[in-house]
Every structure is written in C-alpha cells, then in structure tokens.
Design a protein around this motif. Structure first.
Motif, mmCIF file in Angstrom:
data_model
loop_
_atom_site.group_PDB
_atom_site.id
_atom_site.type_symbol
_atom_site.label_atom_id
_atom_site.label_comp_id
_atom_site.label_asym_id
_atom_site.label_seq_id
_atom_site.Cartn_x
_atom_site.Cartn_y
_atom_site.Cartn_z
ATOM 1 N N ASN A 298 0.819 -1.211 0.000
ATOM 2 C CA ASN A 298 0.000 0.000 0.000
ATOM 3 C C ASN A 298 0.855 1.264 0.000
ATOM 4 O O ASN A 298 0.399 2.341 0.370
ATOM 5 C CB ASN A 298 -0.962 0.010 1.183
ATOM 6 C CG ASN A 298 -0.253 -0.116 2.525
ATOM 7 O OD1 ASN A 298 0.915 -0.479 2.583
ATOM 8 N ND2 ASN A 298 -0.968 0.163 3.599
ATOM 9 N N GLY A 299 2.090 1.137 -0.416
ATOM 10 C CA GLY A 299 2.989 2.272 -0.514
ATOM 11 C C GLY A 299 4.352 1.809 -0.970
ATOM 12 O O GLY A 299 4.591 0.626 -1.201
ATOM 13 N N GLY A 300 5.280 2.753 -1.101
ATOM 14 C CA GLY A 300 6.636 2.428 -1.488
ATOM 15 C C GLY A 300 6.790 2.158 -2.967
ATOM 16 O O GLY A 300 5.810 2.140 -3.726
ATOM 17 N N LEU A 301 8.044 1.971 -3.404
ATOM 18 C CA LEU A 301 8.325 1.684 -4.803
ATOM 19 C C LEU A 301 9.537 0.763 -4.896
ATOM 20 O O LEU A 301 10.474 0.868 -4.112
ATOM 21 C CB LEU A 301 8.570 2.968 -5.599
ATOM 22 C CG LEU A 301 9.726 3.866 -5.142
ATOM 23 C CD1 LEU A 301 10.342 4.580 -6.338
ATOM 24 C CD2 LEU A 301 9.238 4.908 -4.131
ATOM 25 N N PHE A 302 9.488 -0.158 -5.844
ATOM 26 C CA PHE A 302 10.618 -1.036 -6.129
ATOM 27 C C PHE A 302 11.609 -0.300 -7.032
ATOM 28 O O PHE A 302 11.197 0.394 -7.965
ATOM 29 C CB PHE A 302 10.169 -2.301 -6.865
ATOM 30 C CG PHE A 302 9.446 -3.298 -5.996
ATOM 31 C CD1 PHE A 302 9.884 -3.592 -4.709
ATOM 32 C CD2 PHE A 302 8.337 -3.968 -6.490
ATOM 33 C CE1 PHE A 302 9.229 -4.530 -3.924
ATOM 34 C CE2 PHE A 302 7.673 -4.915 -5.711
ATOM 35 C CZ PHE A 302 8.114 -5.193 -4.425
ATOM 36 N N VAL A 303 12.902 -0.499 -6.769
ATOM 37 C CA VAL A 303 13.915 0.074 -7.650
ATOM 38 C C VAL A 303 14.900 -1.005 -8.083
ATOM 39 O O VAL A 303 15.165 -1.964 -7.359
ATOM 40 C CB VAL A 303 14.677 1.245 -6.995
ATOM 41 C CG1 VAL A 303 13.727 2.395 -6.697
ATOM 42 C CG2 VAL A 303 15.408 0.810 -5.731
ATOM 43 N N ASP A 304 15.438 -0.820 -9.306
ATOM 44 C CA ASP A 304 16.415 -1.760 -9.835
ATOM 45 C C ASP A 304 17.823 -1.321 -9.444
ATOM 46 O O ASP A 304 18.010 -0.397 -8.636
ATOM 47 C CB ASP A 304 16.251 -1.903 -11.348
ATOM 48 C CG ASP A 304 16.515 -0.607 -12.112
ATOM 49 O OD1 ASP A 304 17.092 0.345 -11.544
ATOM 50 O OD2 ASP A 304 16.111 -0.537 -13.291
ATOM 51 N N ARG A 305 18.834 -1.939 -10.038
ATOM 52 C CA ARG A 305 20.217 -1.664 -9.663
ATOM 53 C C ARG A 305 20.655 -0.260 -10.060
ATOM 54 O O ARG A 305 21.684 0.235 -9.573
ATOM 55 C CB ARG A 305 21.142 -2.703 -10.291
ATOM 56 C CG ARG A 305 21.060 -2.765 -11.792
ATOM 57 C CD ARG A 305 21.754 -3.996 -12.344
ATOM 58 N NE ARG A 305 23.157 -4.033 -12.007
ATOM 59 C CZ ARG A 305 23.974 -5.010 -12.352
ATOM 60 N NH1 ARG A 305 23.514 -6.057 -13.028
ATOM 61 N NH2 ARG A 305 25.250 -4.958 -12.034
ATOM 62 N N GLN A 306 19.867 0.412 -10.925
ATOM 63 C CA GLN A 306 20.155 1.790 -11.320
ATOM 64 C C GLN A 306 19.335 2.809 -10.526
ATOM 65 O O GLN A 306 19.355 4.001 -10.832
ATOM 66 C CB GLN A 306 19.895 1.979 -12.822
ATOM 67 C CG GLN A 306 20.817 1.150 -13.698
ATOM 68 C CD GLN A 306 22.287 1.454 -13.466
ATOM 69 O OE1 GLN A 306 22.677 2.614 -13.308
ATOM 70 N NE2 GLN A 306 23.110 0.406 -13.421
ATOM 71 N N ALA A 377 19.794 10.548 -0.838
ATOM 72 C CA ALA A 377 21.164 10.311 -1.275
ATOM 73 C C ALA A 377 21.880 9.354 -0.333
ATOM 74 O O ALA A 377 22.620 8.460 -0.769
ATOM 75 C CB ALA A 377 21.923 11.636 -1.373
ATOM 76 N N GLU A 378 21.665 9.513 0.959
ATOM 77 C CA GLU A 378 22.268 8.599 1.925
ATOM 78 C C GLU A 378 21.697 7.188 1.764
ATOM 79 O O GLU A 378 22.428 6.199 1.859
ATOM 80 C CB GLU A 378 22.031 9.095 3.353
ATOM 81 C CG GLU A 378 22.871 10.291 3.735
ATOM 82 C CD GLU A 378 22.696 10.653 5.197
ATOM 83 O OE1 GLU A 378 22.176 9.804 5.971
ATOM 84 O OE2 GLU A 378 23.067 11.775 5.585
ATOM 85 N N LEU A 379 20.396 7.104 1.523
ATOM 86 C CA LEU A 379 19.780 5.789 1.314
ATOM 87 C C LEU A 379 20.347 5.137 0.054
ATOM 88 O O LEU A 379 20.637 3.932 0.041
ATOM 89 C CB LEU A 379 18.263 5.917 1.202
ATOM 90 C CG LEU A 379 17.512 4.602 0.963
ATOM 91 C CD1 LEU A 379 17.688 3.650 2.149
ATOM 92 C CD2 LEU A 379 16.034 4.866 0.711
ATOM 93 N N ALA A 380 20.511 5.925 -1.006
ATOM 94 C CA ALA A 380 21.065 5.392 -2.247
ATOM 95 C C ALA A 380 22.444 4.792 -2.003
ATOM 96 O O ALA A 380 22.765 3.705 -2.505
ATOM 97 C CB ALA A 380 21.135 6.484 -3.304
ATOM 98 N N VAL A 385 22.917 2.199 -5.105
ATOM 99 C CA VAL A 385 22.370 2.678 -6.380
ATOM 100 C C VAL A 385 22.773 4.140 -6.551
ATOM 101 O O VAL A 385 23.083 4.827 -5.572
ATOM 102 C CB VAL A 385 20.825 2.526 -6.440
ATOM 103 C CG1 VAL A 385 20.419 1.079 -6.220
ATOM 104 C CG2 VAL A 385 20.139 3.446 -5.429
ATOM 105 N N PRO A 386 22.764 4.660 -7.796
ATOM 106 C CA PRO A 386 23.153 6.055 -8.012
ATOM 107 C C PRO A 386 22.213 7.023 -7.297
ATOM 108 O O PRO A 386 20.984 6.928 -7.430
ATOM 109 C CB PRO A 386 23.060 6.212 -9.532
ATOM 110 C CG PRO A 386 23.195 4.818 -10.080
ATOM 111 C CD PRO A 386 22.540 3.945 -9.072
ATOM 112 N N ALA A 387 22.771 7.954 -6.560
ATOM 113 C CA ALA A 387 21.965 8.873 -5.754
ATOM 114 C C ALA A 387 21.064 9.754 -6.623
ATOM 115 O O ALA A 387 19.871 9.932 -6.324
ATOM 116 C CB ALA A 387 22.876 9.736 -4.886
#
Length: 525
Positions: A298-306, A377-380, A385-387
C-alpha cells in the motif's frame, strides 16, 4: 509380483488435491490409502488462503456475486490462450461448480464468497469481485485428536505463532476433508510414507513402492494411483535441471515437496510440460535467508540496480514475479532488489500481507536487509544505487502520487491494485525522512510444471496416450492455466477439480466407462 497390501486407489499427497481425490474415491465406494511423505497432512494448502476459483458455482449465485459462466469462460480462455489444450481448460471450467455441489451435499462442507478481483483486470470479461470462494471456518476443537495431524500455518510452523483456536482458509479446508474422510470409513491416511517408484506391468501402473521408516512397502492399487504430491519446489537440483528461476529458499511449499513422485511418473514413461514455470511472487527477504510470498503493498516503490522503478508494485503477485524475472533476464535487476519507503508508518514497511509475521525489524537491519538514510542520497549509498537516479525516481513517483495517476506503470489502474487501499490508488508520496529500503527476492507458491494429463487427469506418455492406472493433479500436474495465473484460487481449484475427475474415472473403470467424457453430474450425491 508380491504385494504387501492392496487398495482400490492409492493417493500420493495430502493437500487439497489429494484430499479431494481420496474423499471422492471413498464416497464412491472405493477403498483408499492416502500417503503423505512428511509428518503432517495438508501440504501447501495448509499454508494458503484456501481459495477456489470456481465460476458459476452455487455459493456465488446464492450471494448474488458474479456467476456469469459465459463471461468467465471467455476470460479464462483469453488469459490462458492456446498454451494448454482447450479440452483441459473446459474440464476445469465445467467441473468447479459441480464439485461445489458435490461437496455441499455433505453437511461437513461449507463455503463462503470472498471477493477477490481477477488478475487480468483490464480484460472486459474480468470480474472486479472475482469468482472466488473459500471454506467456512470451524473451531480447531472440532478436529479432536486429528488436530495434531494438521500441518500448521506458516506463522505457526516457521515463526512459533501459537496455534489458532479457530481454523480458517486452507487450514479449514484440510480440516473439513480430514473429518469427512474419517466419516467414510474407507480411507487409510498415513504419515511418513513416500512414493519412490511406480510398479508398471505391460504399460499399466499397478501400484507403487512406498518408503517408510520401517522399510519399503509395495502397495497394489486396483483402480489407480493419483499423484497429488505437489511440485519440486524444495529440490534445488531439479529446479536447476529445468531452468526454474529463483531458488528453494523462496519456495513456500512444505519440505516434502521434492518432486520425487513426478520423477517416479517420468520413470514410468510420463510426459511433462511447463517445468520452467511456477506460481510467482515478490518475496520479502528474511534474516533466516528465506524469501517469503508477500502481497498487499500500500505504498513504497521497487527500484532496480540503477535506482529506477521497473514495474507496477501493486500488480497481482504472479504478474509481479514475472516482471521481476524479466528484469533479471534483462540484467537490470539482481537479487536482492529494494522496496523504498518513508517513515509515515514509523519506519514499518508498507506491506499488509507478508504471509507470516515480519517480526522484529532490528533483525533485518543486522542482516543488512533493512537500510536507512536521513536523505535519499544517503539511502542510495546504503543500497548501492546512483543517488541522482534515486532522487529523480522518487521525485517523479511523488508527482504521480500527488496527481493520483501513475503515468509510467499505471499503478492503481486495475481493481486488484486497489484491493488493499479501500478502492483508492496505492500511491503515497515517499517524502517523510528518514528514508528506508527493505530487501526483496523472488518467491513462489509452488512449481506448476509436472506430468501432462488429459481432461480426466489421466497421465499421458510422450505419444499422448494415457498410461493406464496413473493420474495426476495439483502442482504434480502440468498446470491447466499454462504460463498464467488467471485469478486467486486457480492452483487449489484446479487441483481439486482434476483430483475429483480422476477419482470419478477410477470409480467408472469397473463398468468399462472410464475416460468416456466428463460426467454431467459429478458423482453420486
């Protein structure tokens, strides 16, 4: 050839398919031995929601739910296409409602509607409320001494959650079958008994070799053997042999699902199909190394290696799993990948149904599966993954959330997407620091490749001819739905249908009428 004992029907496996086959055979007057390789009855069904996709059935009609059989038939055929024989599809579609009638004639069975949208919601024939029923619950105490023989839920078995006093979902379905089988007086159910070989004489399966703690036993099955043992989810070598994506650590099946009965069928000359297929799902990575079936984002987003989105995160789970596999093949996703979210819920992941309790988040953090940053940026940096890419991805996603429309992946565009958010699009901004990411892998509810069958569940050889005395259903059978998952309740529903048809065919074999067409009435009331 000497036999240690005999029966009319030998059933291998104790999930919904095995139970249905055993019950139908016993009710039709046949003697049954049902064997389970582990120490509990229920198979994967005992872990499941217990749903059945049976369009047009009496439960739906009584409740005024979607029971239009013509639309359901058109929907199913369009989703599945020509990947599986049309006659096999028709057998499934034509038998589900009859099976409900058959079971409801026994007062021990009761079913309820459970609205659950079809999984290809853009098709005009899809149902926004589904064609889905479930077993009614019952008190665990009703099982009496049989309670100890029922496989627990995943939470109970893997996480130590206390046993429930009221049985629901798949637990209730298996419990009702256990009670019904006991009432027939014709079924012998056994733990710790594993099929290792089929006994074949002049092309006819006459029985099986069963491995027990006391040694091997040879059981003759006068009418036939029904393989309902589940798939090969837990066998890493077999998964590798057939190129099945993911690993056993993501399988949601019990430990006994190692494909031994499928291999026995193959050794007896059976053809197989769909061996690189499974019922897929995103899998929340656990500190114990497992990836577990997860739905209800019900929230959030998936991200790939980029650091970029690559899918609609709220897709029906099998479609989501297939998007993950496609991205893995394209090289844009490696496992694990990350679900990025914010602190709006105190840092808890936006997951409604993790299938078993998530538990203490600190364990995930210590295992490197939960990472955080005061800024994106810190999470990236924390997830590699690229910030800039992650910042741009989240900014774009937040714009979609503010407008309530996902222009990239249409999250919220189908009824299923909105099933966990009270009808609204599951689009919330990721804007409250600190920011978090939790690791995901690939999970499966079971493999769906297995022995190829005809519409009576008779196993076929490589020439397309039925092997006498051998039947298959469930995840031991090449799935009638092919490479798709049309709607919730398809795995259990099809497993029950073809087990029922197999038992009816065995019951008809005494009169020489086996294999002469799906009966208009599914057995005696």
């Amino acid at each position: 050839m000497p036999w240690d004992e005999e029966c009319d029907v030998l059933v291998v496996g104790s999930g919904a398919g095995g139970m249905t086959g055993a019950y139908t055979a016993a009710r039709e007057g046949l003697s049954v031995i049902l064997v389970e390789s582990t120490d509990r009855f229920g198979g994967t069904t005992a872990y499941s929601g217990g749903g059945m996709w049976f369009p047009g059935n009496a439960v739906l009609r009584r409740d005024g739910a979607d029971s239009d059989m013509d639309r359901a038939r058109a929907y199913y055929h369009e989703v599945v296409g020509n990947r599986t024989p049309r006659a096999l599809q028709e057998a499934y579609l034509d038998t589900g409602a009859r099976l409900i009638d058959y079971l409801e004639a026994d007062e021990g069975f009761a079913f309820i509607t459970y609205p659950w949208p079809d999984y290809y919601g853009r098709l005009p024939t899809a149902s926004a409320t589904g064609r889905h029923v479930m077993p009614a619950g019952l008190p665990a105490a009703a099982l009496g001494e049989l309670r100890a023989s029922l496989r627990p839920t995943l939470g109970e078995e893997r996480e130590g959650v206390p046993l429930a006093e009221d049985l629901q979902a798949g637990q209730a379905l298996i419990a009702r079958f256990l009670l019904a089988l006991a009432r027939t007086g014709r079924a012998d159910l056994r733990f710790g008994t594993k099929l290792v070989e089929l006994v074949v004489n002049e092309g006819q399966v006459e029985g099986g070799v069963l491995r027990t703690a006391a040694g091997d036993r040879r059981i003759r099955a006068r009418r036939g053997v029904l393989i309902a043992s589940g798939g090969f989810e837990q066998d890493a070598a077999m998964r590798a042999q057939f190129g099945l994506p993911g690993g056993a650590e993501g399988a949601m099946a019990p430990p006994g699902n190692d494909g031994a009965a499928i291999r026995a069928g193959m050794a007896a000359g059976a053809d197989v199909d769909l061996m690189d297929q499974a019922w897929w799902s995103p899998g929340l990575m656990r500190p114990n190394g497992r990836a577990t079936f997860t739905l209800g984002f019900n929230g959030g987003l998936f991200v790939d290696r980029q650091g970029q989105r690559f899918m609609n995160e709220s897709l029906p789970y099998d479609r989501a799993g297939r998007e993950i596999i496609a991205a893995m093949k394209a090289g844009t996703v490696t496992l694990p990948f990350w679900l990025v979210f914010d602190s709006r819920d105190g840092g808890a992941p936006p997951i409604q149904f993790p299938n078993q309790p998530i538990g203490d988040l600190e364990g995930y953090r210590k295992a490197g599966l939960l990472r955080s940053g005061a800024t994106l940026a810190e999470l990236a940096s924390a997830i590699g993954v690229p910030a800039t890419a992650l910042e741009e991805t989240v900014k774009r996603f937040n714009g979609f959330a503010e407008r309530g429309e996902d222009a990239d992946f249409d999250r919220g565009g189908e009824p299923y997407d909105r099933a966990f958010t009270e009808g609204r699009a599951p689009l919330d901004t990721v804007s409250r620091a600190p920011f978090h990411a939790i690791a995901f892998g690939l999970s499966d509810l079971g493999t769906k490749g297995g022995l190829r069958t005809d519409p009576h569940a008779r196993v076929l050889d490589k020439d397309g001819k039925a092997i006498g005395g051998l039947y298959a259903t469930g995840n031991a059978m090449a799935a009638v739905s092919g490479e798709t998952y049309p709607g919730g309740g398809n795995p259990i529903g099809s497993s029950m249908v073809f087990a029922h048809l197999a038992a009816l065919d065995m019951a008809a074999s005494a009169s020489g009428k086996a294999g002469q067409g799906v009966p208009e009435k599914a057995g005696a009331a």
